[in-house]
Design an enzyme around this catalytic site. Structure first.
Site, short mmCIF file in Angstrom:
data_model
loop_
_atom_site.label_atom_id
_atom_site.label_comp_id
_atom_site.label_asym_id
_atom_site.label_seq_id
_atom_site.Cartn_x
_atom_site.Cartn_y
_atom_site.Cartn_z
N CYS A 96 0.85 -1.19 0.00
CA CYS A 96 0.00 0.00 0.00
C CYS A 96 0.88 1.24 0.00
O CYS A 96 1.88 1.28 0.71
CB CYS A 96 -0.88 -0.03 1.26
SG CYS A 96 -1.97 1.38 1.42
N HIS A 138 -9.21 -3.67 -1.94
CA HIS A 138 -8.20 -2.94 -1.16
C HIS A 138 -8.58 -1.46 -1.04
O HIS A 138 -8.56 -0.88 0.04
CB HIS A 138 -6.83 -3.11 -1.85
CG HIS A 138 -5.70 -2.38 -1.20
ND1 HIS A 138 -4.64 -3.02 -0.60
CD2 HIS A 138 -5.43 -1.05 -1.07
CE1 HIS A 138 -3.79 -2.11 -0.11
NE2 HIS A 138 -4.25 -0.91 -0.40
N GLU A 139 -8.99 -0.87 -2.16
CA GLU A 139 -9.36 0.55 -2.16
C GLU A 139 -10.62 0.80 -1.34
O GLU A 139 -10.73 1.78 -0.62
CB GLU A 139 -9.56 1.08 -3.58
CG GLU A 139 -8.34 1.06 -4.47
CD GLU A 139 -7.07 1.53 -3.79
OE1 GLU A 139 -7.14 2.29 -2.80
OE2 GLU A 139 -6.00 1.13 -4.24
N HIS A 142 -10.07 1.19 2.23
CA HIS A 142 -9.61 2.52 2.64
C HIS A 142 -10.79 3.43 2.97
O HIS A 142 -10.73 4.25 3.88
CB HIS A 142 -8.78 3.17 1.52
CG HIS A 142 -7.34 2.73 1.48
ND1 HIS A 142 -6.47 2.91 2.53
CD2 HIS A 142 -6.62 2.13 0.51
CE1 HIS A 142 -5.27 2.43 2.20
NE2 HIS A 142 -5.34 1.95 0.97
ZN LIG Z 1 -3.70 1.12 0.01
#
Ligand SMILES: [Zn+2]
Lengths: 166, 177
Positions: A96, A138-139, A142
């Site tokens: 990341c 993954h995004e 966030h």
């Molecule tokens: Zn990330």
């Protein structure tokens, strides 16, 4: 356009939940251009989420088209994204931009379908598999204040993963 | 003894596994003001093993003294070594290799020699002997950098496969986002 600063863990701001986008206006388009430029400037550069640059709105960009030989949707600008279905599980290695110098194994769904607004506010359906599905998940983490560090599995987890393709 | 100013040392430590080894060793080091770096600690054959980067303004001798009471009480063998090291320098592996088969002499030497010849740099290797006394199975997990790509590795390992060893070579596709 500008390359924005990336927040890095242990900055606690990365742990907050981002808010939905309500205004689809010129200001949003400007931010999207900066966000995309920032993504492309970073190492890896296949995805970025707005909270990584300190803007706590539900916006992410994923573009895995640089990877050879994989299925993808090109450059996906995902505003208020929501995953509708998950299918399969796979361990894969992630890193990341907000966590430099570390990579670790994370289990993600192999195939997802999702809905997101585009920059004009229209609702678009997507289907993602493999590497692209991983990047999207993954995004989207966030946006909920989660890092891949929150989902690490043992390095030896690989042992349970035997490839079935080929 | 010359003073080693803030250099990294590698502590290697081994002993029969007992509760509290890690907590007691790291607490003793913490009390002397040492900084800890990357570490690998694991149980191997009922022994507990530690490889631990330690940074300290103290001499090797002083570091040894700081953990001496714990080492004696838990009957461990330990040693500090001055090393040339730095943090934040992780290289990324691009290939993972899983090897398994009936345990036999030379399986590790055969595999790793073959990998060396094929231009593979091992970054991480963990292996286990499973099965039972009568029929042991050897399982090995390797990660590293295949300089000539994973296909070259796969081809090179064919000669080992012929000997009845199962080998799986998978590219590691790291997703950074
Ligand atoms: Zn990330």
């Amino acid at each position: 356009m500008a390359v924005l600063d990336i927040l890095k863990y242990p900055d606690e701001a990365l742990k907050q939940i981002s808010q939905p986008v309500e205004q689809f206006d010129e200001q949003l388009l400007c931010f999207l251009a900066d966000l995309e430029q920032t993504m492309r400037a970073g190492p890896g550069g296949v995805g970025i989420a707005a909270p990584q640059v300190g803007y706590f709105k539900r916006i992410a960009i994923v573009d895995v088209s640089v990877k050879p030989k994989i299925k993808h949707n090109g450059c996906m600008i995902l505003i208020n994204p929501e995953i509708k279905t998950w299918d399969g599980m796979k361990v894969g290695r992630e890193g990341c931009m907000s966590v430099p110098d570390y990579t670790g194994n994370v289990i993600r769904a192999e195939k997802i379908t999702l809905q997101a607004n585009n920059p004009q506010g229209e609702l678009i359906d997507y289907e993602c598999i493999g590497y692209e599905a991983r990047a999207v998940q993954h995004e989207m983490d966030h946006l909920d204040g989660l890092l891949f560090l929150d989902r690490l599995v043992s390095r030896r987890m690989d042992l349970f993963k035997r490839k079935v393709y080929k | 003894m010359s003073k080693q100013s803030n250099e990294w040392h590698m502590l290697t430590l081994v002993g029969q596994d007992k509760p509290g080894i890690v907590a007691q060793i790291t607490s003793a080091l913490f009390r002397t003001g040492a900084q800890l770096g990357e570490a690998s600690m694991m149980r191997l054959g009922g022994n507990f093993t530690i490889m631990l980067m330690v940074k300290s303004g103290q001499s090797l001798n002083e570091l040894e003294q700081s953990i001496a009471p714990v080492v004696a009480a838990l009957e461990l063998h330990s040693s500090f070594q001055s090393i040339n090291a730095s943090l934040h320098q992780h290289e990324l592996p691009n290939t993972r290799i899983t090897v398994y088969g009936a345990d036999r002499a030379g399986i590790v030497a055969d595999t790793t020699s073959c990998l060396l010849d094929a231009g593979f740099n091992i970054m991480d290797l963990a292996s286990d002997v499973a099965g039972d006394e009568a029929d042991p199975i050897y399982i090995m997990h390797i990660e590293g950098i295949a300089q000539n790509g994973s296909e070259a590795i796969e081809t090179a390992l064919e000669q080992i496969k012929i000997k009845g060893v199962n080998i799986d070579v998978t590219p590691i596709d790291i997703m950074i986002a």
